[in-house]
Design a protein around this motif. Structure first.
Motif, short mmCIF file in Angstrom:
data_model
loop_
_atom_site.label_atom_id
_atom_site.label_comp_id
_atom_site.label_asym_id
_atom_site.label_seq_id
_atom_site.Cartn_x
_atom_site.Cartn_y
_atom_site.Cartn_z
N TYR A 39 -3.93 -6.61 16.85
CA TYR A 39 -3.94 -5.69 15.70
C TYR A 39 -5.12 -4.72 15.81
O TYR A 39 -4.98 -3.53 15.56
CB TYR A 39 -4.02 -6.52 14.42
CG TYR A 39 -3.93 -5.71 13.14
CD1 TYR A 39 -2.74 -5.10 12.76
CD2 TYR A 39 -5.04 -5.56 12.31
CE1 TYR A 39 -2.66 -4.36 11.58
CE2 TYR A 39 -4.97 -4.84 11.13
CZ TYR A 39 -3.78 -4.24 10.77
OH TYR A 39 -3.70 -3.50 9.60
N GLY B 78 3.01 4.69 7.54
CA GLY B 78 2.40 3.50 6.95
C GLY B 78 2.90 2.18 7.50
O GLY B 78 2.21 1.16 7.38
N LEU C 153 4.77 -2.01 16.91
CA LEU C 153 4.94 -1.75 15.48
C LEU C 153 3.94 -0.69 14.99
O LEU C 153 4.30 0.24 14.27
CB LEU C 153 4.78 -3.05 14.67
CG LEU C 153 4.81 -2.90 13.16
CD1 LEU C 153 6.08 -2.20 12.68
CD2 LEU C 153 4.69 -4.27 12.48
N ASN C 154 2.70 -0.83 15.39
CA ASN C 154 1.68 0.09 14.87
C ASN C 154 1.65 1.41 15.64
O ASN C 154 1.76 2.48 15.03
CB ASN C 154 0.31 -0.58 14.89
CG ASN C 154 0.22 -1.73 13.91
OD1 ASN C 154 0.00 -1.53 12.72
ND2 ASN C 154 0.43 -2.95 14.39
N ASN D 104 -1.40 -9.81 4.65
CA ASN D 104 -2.58 -10.64 4.93
C ASN D 104 -2.73 -11.83 3.97
O ASN D 104 -3.73 -12.54 4.03
CB ASN D 104 -3.85 -9.78 4.92
CG ASN D 104 -4.01 -8.99 3.63
OD1 ASN D 104 -3.50 -9.39 2.60
ND2 ASN D 104 -4.72 -7.88 3.69
N LEU E 261 0.83 -1.21 0.00
CA LEU E 261 0.00 0.00 0.00
C LEU E 261 0.87 1.26 0.00
O LEU E 261 0.59 2.22 -0.73
CB LEU E 261 -0.94 0.02 1.22
CG LEU E 261 -1.96 -1.13 1.32
CD1 LEU E 261 -2.90 -0.90 2.50
CD2 LEU E 261 -2.77 -1.27 0.04
N LYS F 156 13.26 -2.89 5.44
CA LYS F 156 14.00 -3.61 4.41
C LYS F 156 14.53 -2.62 3.39
O LYS F 156 13.76 -2.09 2.58
CB LYS F 156 13.08 -4.63 3.72
CG LYS F 156 12.54 -5.68 4.66
CD LYS F 156 11.68 -6.65 3.87
CE LYS F 156 10.83 -7.52 4.78
NZ LYS F 156 9.50 -7.76 4.25
P1 NAD Z 1 2.98 -4.66 3.75
O1 NAD Z 1 3.38 -5.79 4.63
O2 NAD Z 1 2.98 -4.84 2.27
O3 NAD Z 1 3.89 -3.39 4.10
C1 NAD Z 1 4.36 -3.06 5.37
C2 NAD Z 1 5.78 -2.54 5.23
O4 NAD Z 1 6.22 -2.09 6.52
C3 NAD Z 1 6.77 -3.63 4.77
O5 NAD Z 1 7.50 -3.20 3.64
C4 NAD Z 1 7.67 -3.82 5.98
O6 NAD Z 1 9.03 -4.13 5.66
C5 NAD Z 1 7.57 -2.47 6.66
N1 NAD Z 1 7.92 -2.55 8.07
C6 NAD Z 1 7.60 -3.56 8.94
N2 NAD Z 1 8.14 -3.31 10.14
C7 NAD Z 1 8.82 -2.13 10.04
C8 NAD Z 1 9.59 -1.37 10.94
N3 NAD Z 1 9.79 -1.75 12.21
N4 NAD Z 1 10.15 -0.21 10.49
C9 NAD Z 1 9.98 0.18 9.21
N5 NAD Z 1 9.26 -0.50 8.31
C10 NAD Z 1 8.69 -1.64 8.72
O7 NAD Z 1 1.56 -4.23 4.29
P2 NAD Z 1 0.42 -3.26 3.74
O8 NAD Z 1 -0.82 -4.07 3.70
O9 NAD Z 1 0.84 -2.51 2.53
O10 NAD Z 1 0.27 -2.30 4.99
C11 NAD Z 1 0.53 -0.92 5.02
C12 NAD Z 1 -0.25 -0.33 6.17
O11 NAD Z 1 -1.65 -0.43 5.90
C13 NAD Z 1 -0.04 -1.02 7.52
O12 NAD Z 1 -0.05 -0.07 8.56
C14 NAD Z 1 -1.26 -1.93 7.64
O13 NAD Z 1 -1.53 -2.26 8.96
C15 NAD Z 1 -2.30 -1.02 7.01
N6 NAD Z 1 -3.54 -1.67 6.55
C16 NAD Z 1 -3.51 -2.64 5.59
C17 NAD Z 1 -4.71 -3.18 5.16
C18 NAD Z 1 -4.77 -4.23 4.09
O14 NAD Z 1 -5.87 -4.69 3.76
N7 NAD Z 1 -3.65 -4.63 3.52
C19 NAD Z 1 -5.92 -2.75 5.70
C20 NAD Z 1 -5.90 -1.77 6.68
C21 NAD Z 1 -4.70 -1.22 7.08
#
Ligand code: NAD
Length: 283
Positions: free
Chosen positions: A179, A95, A137-138, A217, A23, A44
């Motif tokens: 979460y 994010g 983390l969040n 997910n 995202l 990463k």
């Molecule tokens: P994703 O796993 O593709 O991306 C998350 C990124 O965060 C990864 O690249 C990871 O390396 C990085 N990350 C993890 N730990 C970290 C740290 N300690 N420091 C820096 N970077 C770190 O996930 P996504 O689905 O793209 O999620 C992005 C955001 O959107 C998150 O906050 C997630 O909770 C939120 N979100 C996602 C959804 C969904 O349906 N995918 C829905 C609601 C909210």
């Protein structure tokens, strides 16, 4: 990338944490398409660099930066790099986020007899370390990153912070109490910070995505043969639009929340982008 509409972000610096993920990579690309210099921060480095390279190759300006949102020194180091190479941060997208299996139960409902079954992760087995990982983390990751980068924004009337919440913040989903609680904390913090920074001109808002297929997910939404899992089918059945979202469908809200001419009086809101999930009672 194609954005739904352009806002003018020339001479602005945007920092996107978790920018190597699905995202947030789209957020980074949308900001770059509007002219921002984008610092793609991720735990990463390769993932951050890959997104930055893609942006640079398509004519934008981006920098991949390794940063751990849980480590204040790593964030300070990242800020130094961003400030030296791009300038002061005007826009921060918090994010980075995610879940951990040790913060989940394996069943939706507790039933008599579950305590005797060893292969089940019940409420009573939830691991405080797993829960802490998810809250850190969040929530802590958002808090620390904001402490570091929002210093650049004080006195900048056009600055903006966007946090990433979730549907779970409104009503917790079954199985994922950590979460859900952590994202509720993000929504609450968004409101708190919006009030706290209201006199400094820093607007603070959040997007609450519904369900989008990402790395985070994948294991929950797909069976090993690639078909939708029972949980994925259930989510879709509770989403009036009958499908998962496409990451690009978040960009209109993102750009609207950032552009002061469009949303200059908007602060402290959490916008659902969810195909109607939140509005639907299930009946
Ligand atoms: P994703 O796993 O593709 O991306 C998350 C990124 O965060 C990864 O690249 C990871 O390396 C990085 N990350 C993890 N730990 C970290 C740290 N300690 N420091 C820096 N970077 C770190 O996930 P996504 O689905 O793209 O999620 C992005 C955001 O959107 C998150 O906050 C997630 O909770 C939120 N979100 C996602 C959804 C969904 O349906 N995918 C829905 C609601 C909210």
């Amino acid at each position: 990338m194609q954005v739904p509409f352009k806002i003018n972000l020339e001479n602005k610096v945007a920092v996107v944490t978790g920018g190597g993920g699905i995202l947030c990579a789209v957020f980074a690309k949308a900001l770059a398409a509007c002219g921002a210099k984008v610092a793609v921060l991720d735990l990463k480095k390769e993932a951050a660099d890959a997104v930055a390279d893609e942006i640079n190759k398509s004519g934008g300006r981006a920098l991949g930066v390794q940063a751990n949102v849980l480590d204040i020194n790593s964030l300070k180091e990242a800020k130094k790099t961003v400030n030296e190479k791009m300038g002061k941060c005007d826009i921060l997208i918090n994010g980075a986020g995610g879940n951990h299996p040790k913060g989940n139960t394996s069943k939706e409902y507790f039933e008599d007899g579950d305590l005797d079954k060893e292969d089940i992760m019940t409420f009573f087995d939830l691991d405080p370390e797993g829960i802490k990982f998810v809250f850190d983390l969040n929530f802590i990751g958002t808090l620390l990153t904001t402490q570091v980068f929002a210093k650049d924004m004080t006195g900048n009337k056009e600055s903006s912070i966007i946090n990433v919440s979730s549907m779970n913040a409104f009503t917790p989903l079954t199985k994922i109490p950590a979460y859900s609680g952590a994202k509720a904390a993000i929504s609450n913090f968004t409101q708190w910070l919006a009030v706290h920074f209201s006199k400094s001109g820093i607007r603070v808002n959040a997007m609450a995505p519904g369900f989008f297929e990402t790395n985070q997910n994948k294991a929950l939404l797909r069976n090993t043969d690639g078909s939708y899992s029972e949980r994925a089918e259930k989510i879709i059945s509770q989403t009036p639009m009958g499908r998962f979202g496409e990451p690009e469908e978040l960009t209109g809200t993102l750009l609207w929340l950032i552009e002061p001419k469009a949303s200059g009086f908007v602060t402290g809101v959490i916008i659902p982008i969810d195909g109607g999930f939140l509005a639907y009672s299930g009946v």
